[in-house]
Design a protein around this motif. Structure first.
Motif, PDB file in Angstrom:
ATOM      1  N   MET A   1      20.988  -3.870  10.289  1.00 45.72           N
ATOM      2  CA  MET A   1      19.917  -4.797  10.633  1.00 45.72           C
ATOM      3  C   MET A   1      18.580  -4.194  10.233  1.00 45.72           C
ATOM      4  N   PRO A   2      17.671  -5.027   9.778  1.00 45.82           N
ATOM      5  CA  PRO A   2      16.337  -4.520   9.452  1.00 45.82           C
ATOM      6  C   PRO A   2      15.613  -4.048  10.714  1.00 45.82           C
ATOM      7  N   THR A   3      14.648  -3.182  10.530  1.00 46.29           N
ATOM      8  CA  THR A   3      13.852  -2.710  11.667  1.00 46.29           C
ATOM      9  C   THR A   3      12.437  -3.264  11.645  1.00 46.29           C
ATOM     10  N   ASP A   4      11.993  -3.779  10.506  1.00 40.25           N
ATOM     11  CA  ASP A   4      10.678  -4.403  10.406  1.00 40.25           C
ATOM     12  C   ASP A   4      10.637  -5.625  11.329  1.00 40.25           C
ATOM     13  N   PRO A   5       9.636  -5.706  12.223  1.00 39.03           N
ATOM     14  CA  PRO A   5       9.609  -6.829  13.182  1.00 39.03           C
ATOM     15  C   PRO A   5       9.659  -8.210  12.529  1.00 39.03           C
ATOM     16  N   ASP A   6       8.970  -8.400  11.401  1.00 40.49           N
ATOM     17  CA  ASP A   6       9.018  -9.718  10.757  1.00 40.49           C
ATOM     18  C   ASP A   6      10.403 -10.006  10.189  1.00 40.49           C
ATOM     19  N   ALA A   7      11.065  -9.003   9.648  1.00 41.67           N
ATOM     20  CA  ALA A   7      12.421  -9.199   9.115  1.00 41.67           C
ATOM     21  C   ALA A   7      13.396  -9.504  10.251  1.00 41.67           C
ATOM     22  N   VAL A   8      13.236  -8.821  11.381  1.00 46.44           N
ATOM     23  CA  VAL A   8      14.076  -9.109  12.552  1.00 46.44           C
ATOM     24  C   VAL A   8      13.804 -10.535  13.022  1.00 46.44           C
ATOM     25  N   ALA A   9      12.526 -10.897  13.120  1.00 45.64           N
ATOM     26  CA  ALA A   9      12.160 -12.250  13.549  1.00 45.64           C
ATOM     27  C   ALA A   9      12.761 -13.300  12.620  1.00 45.64           C
ATOM     28  N   ASP A  10      12.722 -13.048  11.319  1.00 45.78           N
ATOM     29  CA  ASP A  10      13.280 -14.003  10.359  1.00 45.78           C
ATOM     30  C   ASP A  10      14.791 -14.136  10.525  1.00 45.78           C
ATOM     31  N   ALA A  11      15.484 -13.022  10.762  1.00 47.15           N
ATOM     32  CA  ALA A  11      16.938 -13.058  10.961  1.00 47.15           C
ATOM     33  C   ALA A  11      17.288 -13.817  12.242  1.00 47.15           C
ATOM     34  N   VAL A  12      16.527 -13.561  13.307  1.00 47.22           N
ATOM     35  CA  VAL A  12      16.756 -14.266  14.574  1.00 47.22           C
ATOM     36  C   VAL A  12      16.472 -15.755  14.389  1.00 47.22           C
ATOM     37  N   ARG A  42      10.926 -21.996  14.188  1.00 49.88           N
ATOM     38  CA  ARG A  42      11.621 -20.882  14.834  1.00 49.88           C
ATOM     39  C   ARG A  42      11.081 -19.542  14.309  1.00 49.88           C
ATOM     40  N   ARG A  43      10.797 -19.455  13.016  1.00 48.40           N
ATOM     41  CA  ARG A  43      10.249 -18.226  12.427  1.00 48.40           C
ATOM     42  C   ARG A  43       8.897 -17.905  13.063  1.00 48.40           C
ATOM     43  N   ALA A  49       5.802 -14.442  16.516  1.00 48.73           N
ATOM     44  CA  ALA A  49       4.814 -14.313  17.593  1.00 48.73           C
ATOM     45  C   ALA A  49       5.380 -13.505  18.761  1.00 48.73           C
ATOM     46  N   ARG A  50       6.613 -13.784  19.133  1.00 44.60           N
ATOM     47  CA  ARG A  50       7.219 -13.048  20.253  1.00 44.60           C
ATOM     48  C   ARG A  50       7.342 -11.554  19.950  1.00 44.60           C
ATOM     49  N   LEU A  51       7.688 -11.216  18.724  1.00 44.81           N
ATOM     50  CA  LEU A  51       7.880  -9.797  18.401  1.00 44.81           C
ATOM     51  C   LEU A  51       6.562  -9.083  18.100  1.00 44.81           C
TER      52      LEU A  51
END
Length: 169
Positions: free
Chosen positions: A1-12, A41-42, A47-49
Motif C-alpha cells: 500500500m502507498p504511504t503518501d496520504p493522497d495516494a492512500v486517500a485515492d485508494a480508499v 469520495r476522493r 480532506a480527512r487525511l
C-alpha cells in the motif's frame, strides 16, 4: 500500500466508490452513482487525511498493493464513536474482511476510547449490511431518515455496540 496520504486517500476513495455503486445500485439515484461520485469520495478522503479529526482512525485491509477494505472511526461530541464507512471491495465480500475490520474497530474503541459506545448508520435497504451488523452483535438503537446533500432521502438504522457487550464476533 502507498504511504503518501493522497495516494492512500485515492485508494480508499476508489474502494468507497466501487462499494457504493454495488451496494446502493437499487437505492441511490442512478445518475448520482454514474456521476462524479469518485471525485466526491476522493475530496472527502483527502480532506480527512490532510486534516484529521482528533481521535479519528482509518484502518486498511490489503493484500500486497491491493486495498481490499477499510473502516474509519470518528469520536463524536455526544461521547460515542462513529464507525463511519466500513467497506470491502466488491468481489471480495464474504471473505471475512468486513468482520475483521469491524472487530479491529471495536477493539480500538475499547482500548483507545474506553467506556464509549461505538455506533454506525446503515441504509435500511442495504439488507446484506443490516444482516451482517446484526450477526456481529450490533443492537438496533434508532431508525430515521438520512438526508443526502445531493437532494434525496433514504431510511436508515443505527446500530450500537455497547462497552462490555462483546467484540463484534
Amino acid at each position: 500500500m502507498p504511504t503518501d496520504p493522497d495516494a492512500v486517500a485515492d485508494a480508499v476513495a476508489e474502494v468507497h466508490t466501487a462499494s457504493w455503486r454495488t451496494a446502493y445500485a437499487a437505492l441511490f439515484p442512478a445518475d448520482y452513482l454514474r456521476g462524479p461520485l469518485l471525485a466526491e469520495r476522493r475530496d472527502l478522503w483527502r480532506a480527512r487525511l490532510r486534516t484529521p479529526v482528533q481521535g479519528a482512525a482509518l484502518f486498511l485491509a490489503h493484500e500486497g498493493e491491493e486495498l481490499l477494505g477499510f473502516v474509519y472511526l470518528e469520536p463524536r461530541a455526544d461521547g460515542r464513536v462513529l464507525i463511519d464507512n466500513l467497506h470491502a471491495r466488491p468481489g471480495h465480500t464474504g471473505r471475512g474482511i468486513g468482520g475483521r475490520l469491524l472487530r479491529h474497530a471495536l477493539a480500538h474503541v475499547r482500548d483507545v476510547h474506553p467506556g464509549r459506545d461505538a455506533y454506525l448508520e446503515v441504509l435500511q435497504g442495504n439488507t446484506r449490511a443490516v444482516a451482517f451488523y446484526e450477526r456481529c452483535g450490533g443492537r438496533r438503537t434508532a431508525s430515521r431518515v438520512c438526508r443526502f446533500p445531493q437532494g434525496f432521502e433514504l431510511p436508515e438504522f443505527e446500530y450500537t455496540w455497547f462497552p462490555g457487550a462483546g467484540d463484534g464476533r
